[in-house]
Scaffold this active site. Sequence first.
Site, PDB file in Angstrom:
ATOM      1  N   GLU A 275      15.299   3.371  -4.163  1.00 44.45           N
ATOM      2  CA  GLU A 275      14.361   2.674  -3.201  1.00 44.45           C
ATOM      3  C   GLU A 275      13.551   3.402  -2.046  1.00 44.45           C
ATOM      4  OE1 GLU A 275      17.287   1.379  -0.200  1.00 44.45           O
ATOM      5  OE2 GLU A 275      18.290  -0.052  -2.195  1.00 44.45           O
ATOM      6  N   PRO A 276      12.053   4.216  -3.156  1.00 50.10           N
ATOM      7  CA  PRO A 276      11.275   4.787  -2.812  1.00 50.10           C
ATOM      8  C   PRO A 276      10.321   3.902  -2.113  1.00 50.10           C
ATOM      9  CG  PRO A 276      11.030   5.180  -5.065  1.00 50.10           C
ATOM     10  CD  PRO A 276      12.310   4.192  -4.476  1.00 50.10           C
ATOM     11  N   ARG A 278       7.418   4.862   0.863  1.00 45.22           N
ATOM     12  CA  ARG A 278       6.224   5.215   1.927  1.00 45.22           C
ATOM     13  C   ARG A 278       5.982   6.908   0.335  1.00 45.22           C
ATOM     14  NH1 ARG A 278       6.848   6.502   6.864  1.00 45.22           N
ATOM     15  NH2 ARG A 278       8.200   5.642   7.153  1.00 45.22           N
ATOM     16  N   ARG A 314       1.132   2.820  13.692  1.00 51.41           N
ATOM     17  CA  ARG A 314       1.753   4.383  13.646  1.00 51.41           C
ATOM     18  C   ARG A 314       1.780   5.239  14.331  1.00 51.41           C
ATOM     19  NH1 ARG A 314       2.383   7.081   9.341  1.00 51.41           N
ATOM     20  NH2 ARG A 314       4.895   7.432   9.967  1.00 51.41           N
ATOM     21  N   CYS A 346      -6.672  -3.824  24.973  1.00 57.70           N
ATOM     22  CA  CYS A 346      -6.907  -3.100  26.319  1.00 57.70           C
ATOM     23  C   CYS A 346      -5.094  -2.006  26.466  1.00 57.70           C
ATOM     24  CB  CYS A 346      -6.738  -4.390  26.942  1.00 57.70           C
ATOM     25  SG  CYS A 346      -8.200  -4.995  26.586  1.00 57.70           S
ATOM     26  N   GLU A 347      -4.974  -1.097  25.791  1.00 57.51           N
ATOM     27  CA  GLU A 347      -4.419  -0.268  26.434  1.00 57.51           C
ATOM     28  C   GLU A 347      -4.084   0.991  26.094  1.00 57.51           C
ATOM     29  OE1 GLU A 347      -0.042  -1.835  24.577  1.00 57.51           O
ATOM     30  OE2 GLU A 347      -0.489  -3.428  24.740  1.00 57.51           O
ATOM     31  N   TYR A 375       3.441   1.173   5.779  1.00 54.56           N
ATOM     32  CA  TYR A 375       3.240   0.647   6.542  1.00 54.56           C
ATOM     33  C   TYR A 375       2.221   0.598   7.591  1.00 54.56           C
ATOM     34  CZ  TYR A 375       8.210   2.089   5.000  1.00 54.56           C
ATOM     35  OH  TYR A 375       9.293   2.197   3.976  1.00 54.56           O
TER      36      TYR A 375
HETATM   37  C1  LIG Z   1      12.995   1.627   4.397  1.00 57.76           C
HETATM   38  C2  LIG Z   1      14.060   1.244   3.346  1.00 57.76           C
HETATM   39  C3  LIG Z   1      13.661   1.899   1.786  1.00 57.76           C
HETATM   40  C4  LIG Z   1      12.334   3.207   2.015  1.00 57.76           C
HETATM   41  O1  LIG Z   1      12.153   3.800   2.752  1.00 57.76           O
HETATM   42  P1  LIG Z   1      11.049   4.821   2.408  1.00 57.76           P
HETATM   43  O2  LIG Z   1      11.109   5.821   3.017  1.00 57.76           O
HETATM   44  O3  LIG Z   1       9.810   4.205   2.559  1.00 57.76           O
HETATM   45  O4  LIG Z   1      11.013   5.691   1.002  1.00 57.76           O
HETATM   46  C5  LIG Z   1      14.572   2.148   1.347  1.00 57.76           C
HETATM   47  N1  LIG Z   1      16.101   1.460   1.155  1.00 57.76           N
HETATM   48  C6  LIG Z   1      16.215   0.991   2.483  1.00 57.76           C
HETATM   49  C7  LIG Z   1      17.444   0.061   2.573  1.00 57.76           C
HETATM   50  C8  LIG Z   1      15.243   0.731   3.585  1.00 57.76           C
HETATM   51  O5  LIG Z   1      15.336   0.270   5.037  1.00 57.76           O
END
Ligand SMILES: *Cc1c(COP(=O)(O)O)cnc(C)c1O
Length: 421
Positions: A275-276, A278, A314, A346-347, A375
């Site tokens: 599940e990539p 980033r 971030r 304003c922070e 993100y």
């Molecule tokens: C956030 C998240 C991701 C993705 O993470 P990356 O660091 O963006 O690759 C994958 N799986 C789950 C369950 C997440 O919470």
Amino acid sequence: MDHFLYQDGILHAEDVPITEIAAAVGTPFYVYSTATLTRHFQLFQEALDGLDHLICFAVKSNSNQAVLSHMASLGAGMDVVSGGEYRRAKAAGVPGERIVFSGVGKTEEEMRLALEGGIRQFNVESEPEMARLSRVAMELGTVAPITVRVNPDVDAKTHAKIATGRKEDKFGIPIARAREVYALAASLPGLEVIGIDVHIGSQLTDLDPFETAYTKVAELTEQLRADGHTIRRLDLGGGLGIPYERSNTAPPLPIEYGAVIKRTVGHLGCEIEIEPGRLISGNAGLLVASTIYVKNGEDRDFLILDAAMNDLIRPAMYGAYHDIVPVVEAAPGAEQTPYDIVGPVCESGDTFAKQRNLPPVAEADLIAFRSAGAYGAVMSSEYNTRALIPEVMVKDDQFAVIRARPSFDDMINRDTLPPWA
Ligand SMILES: *Cc1c(COP(=O)(O)O)cnc(C)c1O
């Protein structure tokens, strides 16, 4: 590698000068490179070559419909963490059987939405969630395919706010209790256990925590199979980090990450999901801003930009570093000056970087933040009644606005007065 390079002294997104986009849409804005998204997806495809696998793009990293439909066209599945993200994935043309549903707090409405619309699997995170999902599935006369997210108690050595696999974190069930929890899952008539899920955190720059976690998952697979469960799919989560700071040593490559997967779980005959987020979208995006003022403070100079913490949170939230570069390249040999780079909110937390060296910057100069594709836009807000900034997508020499800047009327008219006012 990305596709944001200088050509003739001007930063380009693929073949489009950033200055041209800025003139057309106004600043600030996000811009994404289609070729970079494709390239990063292909790197994971190559890394998992030879394994039965599906790459599920983490929608939460960048959920623009244009990005999702491009990812879908490459063959990606999607990892969603809310009913809203599920709807976005479906709207981008992703079939339910390629969508996995993660997250600690799935509601009944979200479960129903996914069961009715089709789902590859739910990654279940607790016993109460299991009981509820089983009941909802039975009410709909169906069975929910699940994995259980296990918490392997591994320190991902990343920022505390995005570490998710330590025992004090809210995610998953302790791996030590997994056999008991799988026995419960197997006893619930609305659930079909199909595998195991793990996700230990985000922005990991070392492979060791992955190796440790996946080794534990492999051992658990054997144990659960011995207990009589069908474990045919392993969801190994996301989390591989990206080089935010070009001067630093680069994090591991997808191919090296793939080698860890093959070495730890490759022999189990399971279908592999990752599940990539980033690593696919992060370096595929820039945030482009314009300099409102150069302010000479008592002991430092400030660049006051038209982008702020509400557009890219971030740095304020994680103390994150982004490379910040001028869009028009400085003359060779131009002297570098340290600036504090801030927004107009304003922070004092509205600070992108302190004492960052840049060639001299003047009012109206364009500035680009690298690695802002993940993100970034998804975490933005309208704080200070600043409009959400446009998102632009580039492909070769073309660009298109993929989310327009709302008008102030749009924003204000979303509020309504109570009847007694
Ligand atoms: C956030 C998240 C991701 C993705 O993470 P990356 O660091 O963006 O690759 C994958 N799986 C789950 C369950 C997440 O919470």
